[in-house]
Scaffold this motif. Structure first.
Motif, PDB file in Angstrom:
ATOM      1  N   CYS A  75      18.109  24.794  24.621  1.00  0.00           N
ATOM      2  CA  CYS A  75      17.652  25.759  25.642  1.00  0.00           C
ATOM      3  C   CYS A  75      17.606  25.191  27.057  1.00  0.00           C
ATOM      4  CB  CYS A  75      16.248  26.260  25.289  1.00  0.00           C
ATOM      5  SG  CYS A  75      16.135  27.168  23.758  1.00  0.00           S
ATOM      6  N   TYR A  79      19.324  26.414  30.854  1.00  0.00           N
ATOM      7  CA  TYR A  79      18.509  27.046  31.887  1.00  0.00           C
ATOM      8  C   TYR A  79      18.519  26.230  33.186  1.00  0.00           C
ATOM      9  CZ  TYR A  79      14.658  29.420  34.208  1.00  0.00           C
ATOM     10  OH  TYR A  79      13.893  30.103  35.122  1.00  0.00           O
ATOM     11  N   GLN A  98      23.051  30.330  20.891  1.00  0.00           N
ATOM     12  CA  GLN A  98      21.755  29.776  21.289  1.00  0.00           C
ATOM     13  C   GLN A  98      20.637  30.293  20.393  1.00  0.00           C
ATOM     14  OE1 GLN A  98      19.852  30.754  25.184  1.00  0.00           O
ATOM     15  NE2 GLN A  98      20.122  28.567  25.598  1.00  0.00           N
ATOM     16  N   PHE A 175      15.813  31.931  27.949  1.00  0.00           N
ATOM     17  CA  PHE A 175      16.867  31.610  26.984  1.00  0.00           C
ATOM     18  C   PHE A 175      17.073  32.828  26.093  1.00  0.00           C
ATOM     19  CE2 PHE A 175      12.948  30.453  24.851  1.00  0.00           C
ATOM     20  CZ  PHE A 175      13.127  30.851  23.547  1.00  0.00           C
TER      21      PHE A 175
END
Length: 311
Positions: A75, A79, A98, A175
Motif C-alpha cells: 500500500c 500512495y 492491491q 489504497f
C-alpha cells in the motif's frame, strides 16, 4: 483478468486534499515505512543467522515480520507515488491486485497470530514437551496452513468481483479496499458484500477463539505457579504477543467487520493508516525491546560485524 466495465481506471482520493497536510502525510508515511522495513528485516536477519533463535517461536516471529513488510509494501509505496507525482489514477487491474495482496497478507497475519498464541500455550503449559510438540516439521506445517488459509479466504469474493461493472471511478481511501470498490459498481453487489462480511467474520471468529482459548489455559497455568517471580517470567513470555494481538483485533473491529458503513469512512481511513503504516513499525520494537534473547542476539551480531570490519 476479465472485466466487463467500460471504466479502466479508478481515482484514489487519499487521506487529504490539503497540499500542505499532504506533505506532512508523505514524510510521515515515508519515515514509518522505512523504519518498519528496517526493523522487520532486522528480525528476519537475526533469526536466520543466530542459532539461538532457531525455535518455533522465532520462526513464527520471522514469518510475522515478513508479512508486516509485505502488507505495508502493498500500500504505502503506491500512495507515496500518488502524493509525489500528483497522479491519482490507478488501473482497475492494479487496484484488484492491491486488494488481493492487502487482504491476503492481512488475513494470513491473523491466522499466524492464532498459531503464535498456540505456541505460547505449549511453551507455558507444556514446557517439558515444547521441543517435541513444536518441532520443525510441525512449525513448517502450521506456517503453510496460515498462508493457505489466507489465500482461500479471499479467492471466492475476489473471483466474483472480477466480473463487476463499474459506473463510478472515485475511491475514497488511500489504497484500494473492498468497500470503496464495491460502492463504485453498478452491478448487484449484495451477495459479494455478504460474502466479504462472512469471510471477515469467519477469519476473525476462528482466530480469536484460538487466541482466547490459548490464553485461558495460559492464565490458569500462570496463576497456579508457586512464586511471584515464576509468574512474572511466564507472563513476560506472552506480553509482546498480547500487545500485538490486542492492537490487531481492536483495529479489525473497526475496519473489517464494518466494511460497508459509509459513516465509518473517516474512522476506517485513520485505523487503516495505523494498521498499514504504524503497526509494522511498532511490532519489531514491541518484540525486541521486550525480549532479552532477541536483544542479546542483536548485540552479539552487531559486535561480530564491528569485529570483522576492523580486521
Amino acid at each position: 483478468m476479465r472485466n466487463h466495465s467500460t471504466l479502466t481506471t479508478f481515482i484514489i482520493l487519499g487521506l487529504t486534499n490539503d497540499p500542505q497536510l499532504e506533505i506532512l502525510v508523505f514524510f510521515f508515511m515515508l519515515t514509518t515505512y522505512m523504519l518498519s522495513v528496517i526493523g522487520n528485516l532486522t528480525i528476519i536477519f537475526l533469526v536466520l543467522v543466530d542459532s539461538h533463535l532457531k525455535t518455533a517461536m522465532y520462526c513464527f516471529l520471522q514469518n510475522f515480520s515478513f508479512l508486516q513488510i509485505s502488507l505495508t509494501t502493498s500500500c504505502v509505496p503506491a500512495y507515496l507515488y500518488i502524493i509525489s507525482s500528483g497522479n491519482q489514477i490507478i488501473t482497475i487491474k492494479a487496484c484488484f491486485s492491491q486488494v488481493f495482496f492487502v487482504i491476503f497478507f492481512g488475513a494470513t497475519e491473523y491466522y499466524l497470530l492464532a498459531v503464535m498464541s498456540y505456541d505460547r500455550y505449549v511453551a507455558i503449559c507444556k514446557p517439558l514437551h515444547y521441543v517435541t510438540i513444536m518441532n520443525s516439521r510441525v512449525c513448517r506445517n502450521l506456517i503453510l496452513s496460515c498462508w493457505v488459509s489466507g489465500l482461500l479466504i479471499i479467492l471466492p469474493s475476489l473471483c466474483l468481483s472480477l466480473n463487476l461493472e463499474f459506473c463510478d471511478s472515485v475511491i475514497d481511501h488511500f489504497f484500494c479496499d473492498a468497500s470503496p470498490i464495491l460502492k463504485n459498481s453498478c452491478s448487484d453487489t449484495w451477495f459479494i458484500e455478504q460474502l466479504v462480511l462472512f469471510c471477515a467474520v469467519l477469519t476473525f471468529i476462528m482466530t480469536l477463539v484460538c487466541v482466547v482459548l490459548s490464553y485461558i489455559y495460559i492464565i490458569r497455568t500462570i496463576l497456579r505457579l508457586p512464586s511471584t517471580q515464576q509468574r512474572k517470567k511466564a507472563f513476560s513470555v506472552c506480553s509482546s504477543h498480547i500487545i500485538v494481538v490486542s492492537f490487531a483485533y481492536g483495529s479489525c473491529i473497526f475496519v473489517y467487520l464494518k466494511p460497508l458503513a459509509k459513516q465509518e469512512v473517516a474512522v476506517n481511513k485513520a485505523v487503516s493508516l495505523l494498521t498499514i503504516s504504524v503497526a509494522p513499525l511498532f511490532n519489531p520494537f514491541i518484540y525486541t525491546l521486550r525480549n532479552k534473547q532477541v536483544k542479546q542476539s542483536f548485540h552479539d551480531t552487531l559486535k561480530r560485524f564491528v569485529f570483522y570490519s576492523k580486521k
